[in-house]
Each structure stands twice: as structure tokens, then as C-alpha cells.
Design an enzyme around this catalytic site. Structure first.
Site, short mmCIF file in Angstrom:
data_model
loop_
_atom_site.label_atom_id
_atom_site.label_comp_id
_atom_site.label_asym_id
_atom_site.label_seq_id
_atom_site.Cartn_x
_atom_site.Cartn_y
_atom_site.Cartn_z
N GLY A 184 -1.37 28.25 -26.30
CA GLY A 184 -1.54 28.61 -25.28
C GLY A 184 -0.26 28.49 -24.44
N ASP A 196 1.35 35.39 -22.39
CA ASP A 196 2.37 34.67 -22.86
C ASP A 196 3.82 34.86 -22.47
OD1 ASP A 196 -0.02 34.79 -24.81
OD2 ASP A 196 0.92 33.29 -25.36
N LYS A 237 -2.34 37.74 -26.40
CA LYS A 237 -2.86 37.64 -27.47
C LYS A 237 -3.25 38.97 -28.07
CE LYS A 237 -3.73 34.62 -29.70
NZ LYS A 237 -2.51 34.45 -30.64
#
Lengths: 309, 309
Positions: free
Chosen positions: A45, A213, A223
């Protein structure tokens, strides 16, 4: 249950590869332990990786290591999340590495609560919210970004339900997001990733919220699988939100210049001890997607809801 | 290796739940054995289910069972594939149930070879073809529909590569399609379902070919995940073909009236012995998608390439 804590000059990371079955902490005594934990996704994460990296730098300093070298090695652990670079640079340029890391630890929770506050304004009573991967407390120090928005709306008394994509190959949705929602008693259902389109077509999804991200010119990296979810949301006119702190933003570069991490074939070929495909099968295992800005309704940050840029 | 054969008045079905690790045949002595095999997906794939159902009727007749009752029970084994209904009705209305079943068995291979012949005309030298689930020899008596097209193009000397989606939750892509391509020495790569969009965005896919469980007014029903693949193909201007025999067609009804089979949660929650999500997790497990006609470039049949209707 915290994703990480600092104690006796060591960093303790909740080992997320063992969740939801076991709650164990991985003790990092050196910055190389932190790199190992990031690479093997014991911690994962973007926000959590950033804070873990900052503590990794603190471990390097306490051991009298060359901070430039340690920082370069930590940055190389995973290539896609911008927070990793941001965090290493921030503590490197600070007066006191450990103090700065501890400050970032506290800030992360405040940031996520601000994201939750802004994000809950787009959640309606009765919504069913689909999320992909885990942008929850477990992806951060605590509270979460995408799941932080869901938490905030739920605790404001809105009646909401959540659908989690399982998120192959690492199953962060099944293992982590479902677990987090159950801990909060938020109604949650699990689906395979490829069923998200069907759920939308059948009118069972009213909003999508995911993390990021990296947010950069032209869109968002998140993702693998997020792109197909966004395309389905567009087709069925379902709002698609990204929740991410400003530390995830890169205003300089195009999102299409993002290095997409290619992970090990075994993540796809094995499920625990079970092999999925024939021996020797060739695999491509890209870990991230690039979602073009035209598919994104809004980006929920700690400073408000922004448009893709 | 055949998907099924008839010997000594019993039906032998290749147990596809054991592939690719073990090649074993499940012996059906009664029509109820056939129903069990269809429900548990020892035999799967619309054309294969159809022929197995026809042999199931032959077993019922040999045992002196009420054919009307046996037919109704067989039809109820899985609700989505139209071939199941077509096959039961065809043998029921024939002069000799076993002879008709044996005729259907032979016809299936001829049909697939015709599909392959027409389909290979849309395959170019150098193509990389993405497929979802298994519409291969293992979904039929032999040769396959979508993979039949790939076989035909490959055996005509076209240099092609194949990308197989793993196809959660049952992993027909990883276990069966990859296996079939490897047996033929056709270059093949495996990806998770959610990576199909990324592969297309990165320019790594030139065509998509899938099978169908039902072709009707307005589109096609096929394995869960097909809709999201079709949406990604549309976004990235990649031709999206469906390969299916005319026995899969339903000219009377809207595709949106198709009953979408909801399968057991454990298919999603467990992977072999490995549990994916926390105990007691609620699951939705729809087994099929409906792909609207505007996403389909053409439907490859044994009579030529048709437009969606």
C-alpha cells in the site's frame, strides 16, 4: 491493530502476507529488513510503504550507515509507488530522520481522516460501493484512503454496503479489505475480479472507490485490474473515484512514464501450496494499471476533491 | 486425449477438475452420474455439456427410465448453456437416442473444424490472441471453438501467440487452455484476468477470441469476465470475436433474459485446500457475463462469420 509501530529503536510491521489467518509482526532491525518486507509485500500500500521507508532510513541512521546509499536501495525496493521516493527524500532532507519519520506516521492518520471527510460527501445513503485491492488501514498507518472514505461515511450513519474484488494474484481484496470491513461491521461481499462488470451491469454497484500508487499527468496508476474496473464503471455510468494523499501526486511527469512493476510468475502460478497452471507455464504479472483521466470522476485528497490533470 | 467416449454402454468423461495434474476418466453408468458430472464441472463447456447430456439420455433409455423426466432433470443441471436444452430435445425427438448421441459426438468435431476454417481467415501472421476461459477441445468433444480457430490458424503456418486469462474462480484458462496450447506447442502466456486491460493498453494483444454459452438477440452469454475483456478490447480498438456453433444460438429470446447461474461461494473462498478470505465471508459468484452486441466484431460459426443480431 496497527499496520506498524516503532519500539525500542526497531520497526514492527504487521505481516500482511499472513492475514487474515494470523496477526504477527515482522521486526525490522536494519533498513535491509525493511527492504525485504517491502519487496515481499509484508508491508504494502503506497502510504504504508512510504512511512515504512522513512523508518527504514531511521534504522540506517541509527546504525551509522551511509544514508544516501541506504535511500537509493530503499527506493529500488518497488518501482511504482511514488510515496517511496517522496518519503526517503523527505527524511533525508530533514534535520532528524527519526523525528521526521515519527511525524510522517502521525500525519498519515490525519491525512486519511481528511480524505475520509471530503470523500464521504460523495457517498449517499443506500450506496453499494465497489473497491479493488486494499486501500484501507492496512495500506496506510491506519484508517485508509478508499476504505477511509467508506469508514467515514459509515460512521456518519450512512447505510452503505461494500463489494470487494478479490484482487488476484495477491488477493489483497479478499484477505485484507474484506477483513477490514468485517472488523468494522460494515456489510461486505466478495467477488472475483472479473465479476465487477457483471455486478455493475446488474445494477448492484452505485459507486467505485479505489486508491492510487501514483497520480500524475493524464491519470492514475493503481493495482492491476483497476483499468478494467474503470472501463466497466464508465460503460454503466457509475461514478469512479480515486482516494489518495497529495504525497502520491507527481505533477511533473506523465502517468504513462510510470514504471510498471513486473512481479514473480509464482504469484500467479501458485496459490499457497496449490499450483494453478501446468509446470513451466510462462507468465506475465504486471502489478499496476494506468487509468486514463477520462475514466475518473474525481480524486479525493486531504485538501478536497480534485479533477484529473 | 478425448473429452469423452462411449464404451460398453457407459459414458467416460475426462475429469476436468483434475487437470492438468491428472488425466482420469469418470465413468457414468446412469444419467444421474452425468448430471453430477455436469454440476461439478467434471465436464464443462457448452458443446461438451450438450453431447454429454445426449449420452445421459442414452443411459436413461438403456436403463428403461422415463425419458421425459430424465430430460427435465438433465436440463436443470446448469441453467445458462443453451446446448444442454438443445441436445436433450434433439435426442428425445429422434428415432434412436444412442444413435443420435453418437451422431452428435461426430458432428461436434466436424462443426469445430468448420469454425476453425472460417475463423482462421481473421487471424493474421504475427497476431497475439487473447482468450478467456476454455473454449477448447476440452470444452467440446475435440478441437474446440475459440481454440479451434487458433489451432486452425497455427496449423496453416501462421506465426501466432496466445495469452490465456486464468479465469477465476475455476481457472479454466490456467488449467485447461494453457495446457491445450502447450500440448500443441503453440506459444502461450498466462495472466490474471484483471491484467487483460493492461496487456491491451501496452499493445500486446492484437485479437480476442472467446467461446459462448448462448448467442441470442442483443449479444452473447459467456464465462464471467468476458464482458470486461470486451470493454477493454473496445477501448483499445482490438477486434473481439466469439466462436460458437449454431447449436449455441437462440434466435427467439433476448440475451438479457438468460438465467445467470450463481455458483457456490466455496469456489471463490477456497483454492484447493487454501482459504482465500476470512471465514464466513459473503460471496456473489455469478458464473456468466452478458456481452452486448456492440462490443462484438463477429461471431464465428460453422456456417461463416455472422454479425450479432
Amino acid at each position: 491493530m496497527k499496520t506498524m509501530y516503532w519500539k525500542d529503536n526497531h520497526l514492527f510491521l504487521l505481516d500482511q502476507t499472513e492475514l487474515p489467518d494470523e496477526i504477527t509482526y515482522f521486526e525490522c532491525k536494519t533498513y535491509k529488513d525493511v527492504i525485504h518486507a517491502i519487496k515481499t509485500m509484508k508491508v504494502r500500500g503506497a502510504p504504508a510503504i512510504g512511512v515504512a521507508a522513512a523508518f527504514g532510513m531511521a534504522l540506517a541512521e541509527l546504525a551509522g550507515e551511509d544514508l544516501q546509499k541506504a535511500g537509493d536501495e530503499i527506493k529500488a525496493a518497488r518501482p511504482t509507488a511514488v510515496n517511496l521516493f517522496w518519503a526517503v527524500d523527505r527524511v533525508f532532507n530533514s534535520d532528524n530522520v527519526l523525528d521526521e519519520a515519527l511525524k510522517m506516521y502521525d500525519e498519515d492518520i490525519e491525512t486519511n481522516k481528511a480524505i475520509g471527510k471530503y470523500g464521504s460527501t460523495v457517498i449517499d445513503n443506500g450506496d453499494t460501493i465497489l473497491t479493488h485491492c486494499n486501500a484501507g488501514a492496512l495500506a496506510c498507518v491506519d484508517y485508509g484512503t478508499a476504505l477511509g472514505v467508506i469508514r467515514a461515511a459509515f460512521h456518519e450513519g450512512k447505510k452503505i454496503k461494500v463489494i470487494c474484488d478479490e484482487t488476484r494474484p495477491f488477493c489483497q481484496g479478499a484477505r485484507l479489505s474484506v477483513f477490514e470491513m468485517q472488523q468494522e461491521n460494515i456489510p461486505v461481499k466478495l467477488i472475483v475480479d472479473s465479476a465487477a462488470g457483471r455486478m455493475m451491469q446488474a445494477g448492484k454497484v452505485s459507486k467505485v472507490i479505489v486508491g492510487a500508487d501514483r497520480v500524475a499527468k493524464g491519470g492514475v496508476a493503481n493495482k492491476i485490474g483497476t483499468l478494467m474496473v474503470a472501463l466497466a464503471a464508465k460503460r454503466f455510468n457509475i461514478p469512479f473515484y480515486v482516494a489518495a494523499p497529495k504525497s502520491t501526486f507527481d505533477f511533473e511527469n506523465s502517468i504513462y512514464d510510470t514504471e510498471i512493476e513486473e512481479r514473480e510468475p509464482d504469484e500467479v502460478l501458485y496459490f499457497g501450496e496449490c499450483r494453478v497452471a501446468p509446470e513451466g507455464t510462462e507468465v506475465e504479472n504486471p502489478s499496476f494499471d494506468i487509468v486514463p483521466g477520462d475514466l475518473i470522476t474525481g480524486i479525493i485528497t486531504e485538501e478536497g476533491i480534485l479533477e484529473p490533470f
